[in-house]
Design a protein around this motif. Structure first.
Motif, PDB file in Angstrom:
ATOM      1  N   ARG A 161       0.817  -1.220   0.000  1.00 27.34           N
ATOM      2  CA  ARG A 161       0.000   0.000   0.000  1.00 27.34           C
ATOM      3  C   ARG A 161       0.849   1.267   0.000  1.00 27.34           C
ATOM      4  O   ARG A 161       0.324   2.371  -0.098  1.00 27.34           O
ATOM      5  CB  ARG A 161      -0.925  -0.005   1.226  1.00 27.34           C
ATOM      6  N   LEU A 162       2.171   1.102   0.104  1.00 27.52           N
ATOM      7  CA  LEU A 162       3.073   2.259   0.152  1.00 27.52           C
ATOM      8  C   LEU A 162       3.820   2.445  -1.164  1.00 27.52           C
ATOM      9  O   LEU A 162       4.907   3.023  -1.196  1.00 27.52           O
ATOM     10  CB  LEU A 162       4.088   2.080   1.293  1.00 27.52           C
ATOM     11  N   ASP A 163       3.227   1.961  -2.273  1.00 28.76           N
ATOM     12  CA  ASP A 163       3.929   2.089  -3.550  1.00 28.76           C
ATOM     13  C   ASP A 163       4.040   3.549  -3.977  1.00 28.76           C
ATOM     14  O   ASP A 163       4.924   3.905  -4.752  1.00 28.76           O
ATOM     15  CB  ASP A 163       3.223   1.272  -4.634  1.00 28.76           C
ATOM     16  N   ARG A 164       3.162   4.413  -3.465  1.00 26.94           N
ATOM     17  CA  ARG A 164       3.263   5.852  -3.714  1.00 26.94           C
ATOM     18  C   ARG A 164       3.451   6.582  -2.381  1.00 26.94           C
ATOM     19  O   ARG A 164       2.929   6.157  -1.353  1.00 26.94           O
ATOM     20  CB  ARG A 164       1.998   6.387  -4.407  1.00 26.94           C
ATOM     21  N   PHE A 165       4.179   7.687  -2.448  1.00 25.42           N
ATOM     22  CA  PHE A 165       4.401   8.469  -1.234  1.00 25.42           C
ATOM     23  C   PHE A 165       3.083   9.036  -0.717  1.00 25.42           C
ATOM     24  O   PHE A 165       2.308   9.631  -1.472  1.00 25.42           O
ATOM     25  CB  PHE A 165       5.378   9.617  -1.513  1.00 25.42           C
ATOM     26  N   GLN A 166       2.821   8.830   0.567  1.00 25.09           N
ATOM     27  CA  GLN A 166       1.662   9.416   1.240  1.00 25.09           C
ATOM     28  C   GLN A 166       2.139  10.033   2.560  1.00 25.09           C
ATOM     29  O   GLN A 166       2.910   9.409   3.302  1.00 25.09           O
ATOM     30  CB  GLN A 166       0.594   8.357   1.518  1.00 25.09           C
ATOM     31  N   HIS A 167       1.667  11.214   2.845  1.00 25.50           N
ATOM     32  CA  HIS A 167       2.189  11.980   3.972  1.00 25.50           C
ATOM     33  C   HIS A 167       2.026  11.268   5.312  1.00 25.50           C
ATOM     34  O   HIS A 167       2.996  11.105   6.068  1.00 25.50           O
ATOM     35  CB  HIS A 167       1.508  13.357   4.039  1.00 25.50           C
ATOM     36  N   LYS A 168       0.835  10.842   5.626  1.00 25.22           N
ATOM     37  CA  LYS A 168       0.559  10.316   6.964  1.00 25.22           C
ATOM     38  C   LYS A 168       1.314   9.018   7.252  1.00 25.22           C
ATOM     39  O   LYS A 168       2.037   8.933   8.263  1.00 25.22           O
ATOM     40  CB  LYS A 168      -0.948  10.125   7.148  1.00 25.22           C
ATOM     41  N   PRO A 169       1.180   7.968   6.433  1.00 23.10           N
ATOM     42  CA  PRO A 169       1.875   6.728   6.783  1.00 23.10           C
ATOM     43  C   PRO A 169       3.394   6.859   6.759  1.00 23.10           C
ATOM     44  O   PRO A 169       4.079   6.294   7.618  1.00 23.10           O
ATOM     45  CB  PRO A 169       1.384   5.731   5.723  1.00 23.10           C
TER      46      PRO A 169
END
Length: 668
Positions: free
Chosen positions: A341-349
């Motif tokens: 689920r982290l294949d794209r950068f996401q701020h919170k995780p």
């Protein structure tokens, strides 16, 4: 010879009567010092100065008559004057300086000055800086070094016999003593000897001054919601914003960014720089296990006796495969977290994961203690953190450092670690005091002007700790290191269950936009700047024509063209778009030949082209900053120079290979 008198025990009229009987300049100087330290009456000081002038006049007359006593006094004065002349001469002889401060910028000067241990040489360097560029930060570094060297050279066991000194000489000698026991010994010697009241007062005042400095008032810390109850405080509910107390900090952490599954170059650059910094750090501060035994924060941080390390952080969907590479580029430890689920950068995780790694699973704001189940480290949080100044890296660095309750210096172009002497009361705890901070990450970044640098420090307050010391680094600031695939390191898989609330936003579909203009692969790059202002359209046309003259060239522009309010005709306007911008916030190019026309040379632009093979600059200003880092500098108007350069290339009188091969070494 009259007995010493205490001016504080006399009215001004009585003092004037006493002064008429004193002919010794030294005694008069002592009285003046005693009055300044005591009653501080302006009229009394003027009376003493008037007597000093009268005595000086009498001395000059006596010298002309050849009297022996005054002759000895004049000889002493001549000796002092001669010593002053010698000092001036040595200061002027800049060729004999251990190092010339004018040849260094602040980032280079700090490490260089650490090799100078002679106070006289340091004083000469300080004089040279004061008579030269006179930079406050350079002078502070030299003064700090002088103070440190002088303290190490001082012999604390030297005794002062007050009976051998005049009151004025005693006052000067006392200023270098901060040991109350030594001062008390001097006081006892004075009271048991001549017992001069003025001298006794001087010693007692020095004792009081030292005691005041050793016993600073406790700083009262009032939370903002209590200090200003009438205001709304939205941060009051952010419980994660809480610093540690007596925390233990070690290691330099480097966030290694990946894009499209690949480790980007700036991650490798940061690892190489971190390796260099921590190798030097361990040489300067490292201790053996037998020497480390708890105590202060620095001592506690060395309790294991091991060298501090470079720790690489990888977060994404398939990042473990990069572990061997980041070790080869300089990491000692790799901590990674993989999740599809982290294949794209996401701020919170990404923020939560990085901060959980940094805290070793401890409760925010609390020391990890012995309960955190992490066996590869024995400290609370990193000492330093470094992030790439990319779009994602800038976001993550700000969020992570904020959650760790520390500071961040963004868009840095250089880093180094050394001591810092600070006099800011917010950091020392009291006005007028100085405090030396060790192991400080100095983070150098361009100012908003683009022509100067600032060095940012993240320092603890007396009541609050600011760690980790964090920076984001402009891509291209450091050399790309050669990987050493024989290096060994430790690989740690981070274990934390992702909260679904952290993943509320997901990308369901996307289109890849046109990549635009890529200037990075050309042999030649021509860049246009604000110098086109007299006729923007014609200026760009000249740049386009010159570019088309080369076999493999691209046309770029400075930020001034992109953000300026120039009006261009339609056929050239597409060449002025942001996609062609070169610099810190644009493309970074390294062509064999770089031609900068009408560009002043701001730091932000330099970052984007400084590694070019040969740099040719054309500017009407002979003092333009770009001249400092160009191989060729043509002082002239681009509207006149570019047509001639284009014509010479077309006629075969000049070629790009000839210019690039020469590298600016030909003066013809």
């Amino acid at each position: 010879m009259t007995d010493d008198i205490d001016p504080g025990e006399h009215t001004v009229e009585q003092l004037q009567d006493e002064l008429a009987n004193i002919d010794s300049p030294r005694e008069l100087e002592g009285l003046l010092d005693a009055e300044k330290d005591g009653e501080q009456r302006q009229s009394a000081q003027e009376a003493i100065r008037a007597r000093m002038r009268a005595v000086s006049t009498d001395e000059d007359t006596a010298i002309e008559e050849g009297t022996e006593t005054e002759g000895e006094y004049r000889e002493s004065a001549d000796e002092i004057e001669g010593e002053a002349d010698e000092g001036e001469g040595s200061a002027d002889e800049t060729g004999d300086l251990a190092l010339d401060p004018g040849e260094y910028d602040i980032a280079e000067f700090g490490p260089a000055i650490k090799d100078i241990d002679d106070p006289a040489e340091l004083e000469a360097i300080l004089d040279a800086e004061q008579s030269g560029e006179n930079r406050d930060n350079v002078k502070t570094l030299v003064e700090s070094r002088i103070e440190k060297v002088s303290e190490s050279d001082a012999d604390e066991d030297d005794d002062i016999d007050p009976t051998d000194l005049s009151t004025a000489e005693l006052g000067n000698a006392l200023q270098g003593i901060d040991d109350i026991e030594r001062l008390q010994d001097v006081l006892d010697a004075e009271q048991g000897g001549e017992g001069r009241s003025a001298a006794t007062n001087l010693i007692q005042k020095r004792i009081e001054s030292v005691q005041e400095n050793e016993e600073p008032e406790e700083i009262e810390v009032i939370p903002p919601e209590e200090k200003h109850p009438d205001l709304d405080h939205p941060t009051a509910d952010k419980q994660y914003v809480k610093a540690l107390e007596d925390g233990i900090y070690r290691d330099m952490w480097v966030y290694c960014e990946t894009q499209a599954g690949d480790l980007i170059d700036v991650s490798k650059e940061m690892l190489g720089k971190a390796r260099e910094l921590m190798d030097t750090y361990n040489d300067d501060y490292g201790v053996s296990a037998s020497e480390a035994s708890g105590g202060s924060e620095d001592e506690q941080s060395e309790s294991s006796g091991a060298d501090e390390r470079v720790v690489a952080v990888l977060i994404g969907s398939d990042v473990e495969k990069h572990a061997a590479d980041v070790i080869a580029y300089g990491a000692d430890v790799v901590v990674y977290h993989e999740d599809d689920r982290l294949d794209r950068f996401q701020h919170k995780p990404y923020t939560e994961l990085f901060c959980d790694m940094a805290r070793a699973g401890a409760t925010p704001g609390e020391s990890r203690g012995s309960e955190a189940e992490v066996d590869w480290r024995d400290y609370d949080e990193p000492r330093y953190t470094v992030f790439p100044a990319t779009n994602n890296g800038r976001d993550l660095s700000a969020l992570a450092q904020g959650e760790l309750d520390s500071g961040l210096a963004s868009d840095c172009s250089d880093l180094y670690i050394e001591e810092a002497m600070i006099s800011n009361p917010a950091k020392t705890g009291r006005p007028g005091a100085k405090k030396e901070f060790e192991r400080v990450l100095h983070m150098k970044r361009p100012d908003f002007s683009g022509f100067e640098y600032s060095t940012i420090l993240c320092l603890d307050n007396p009541t609050r700790e600011f760690h980790p010391q964090g920076a984001s680094v402009i891509p291209g600031s450091f050399d790309l290191p050669e990987p050493d695939h024989d290096r060994e390191g430790e690989v740690i898989e981070h274990d934390l269950e992702l909260d679904e609330e952290w993943l509320r936003v997901s990308v369901t579909d996307h289109d890849r936009l046109d990549e635009g203009v890529d200037l990075t692969g050309h042999d030649v790059v021509v860049a246009m700047g604000r110098g086109i202002g007299d006729d923007p359209t014609e200026g760009m046309e000249l740049g386009i024509e010159l570019t088309e003259t080369f076999d493999d060239a691209g046309l770029g522009v400075s930020r001034g063209i992109v953000t300026g309010s120039y009006e261009f005709d339609g056929h050239v306007e597409r060449y002025t778009a942001e996609e062609r911008q070169i610099g810190e916030t644009g493309q970074v190019v390294e062509p064999d030949l770089y031609i900068a026309a009408g560009i002043s040379g701001a730091v932000q632009h330099k970052v984007g082209m400084d590694n070019s093979g040969t740099i040719v600059a054309i500017n009407t200003d002979p003092d333009a900053r770009i001249r400092d880092f160009s191989d060729y500098f043509v002082e002239g108007d681009l509207f006149e120079v570019l047509p001639e350069l284009t014509a010479a290339l077309k006629a075969g009188e000049l070629s790009s290979d000839e210019i690039a091969a020469d590298g600016g070494n030909n003066d013809d």
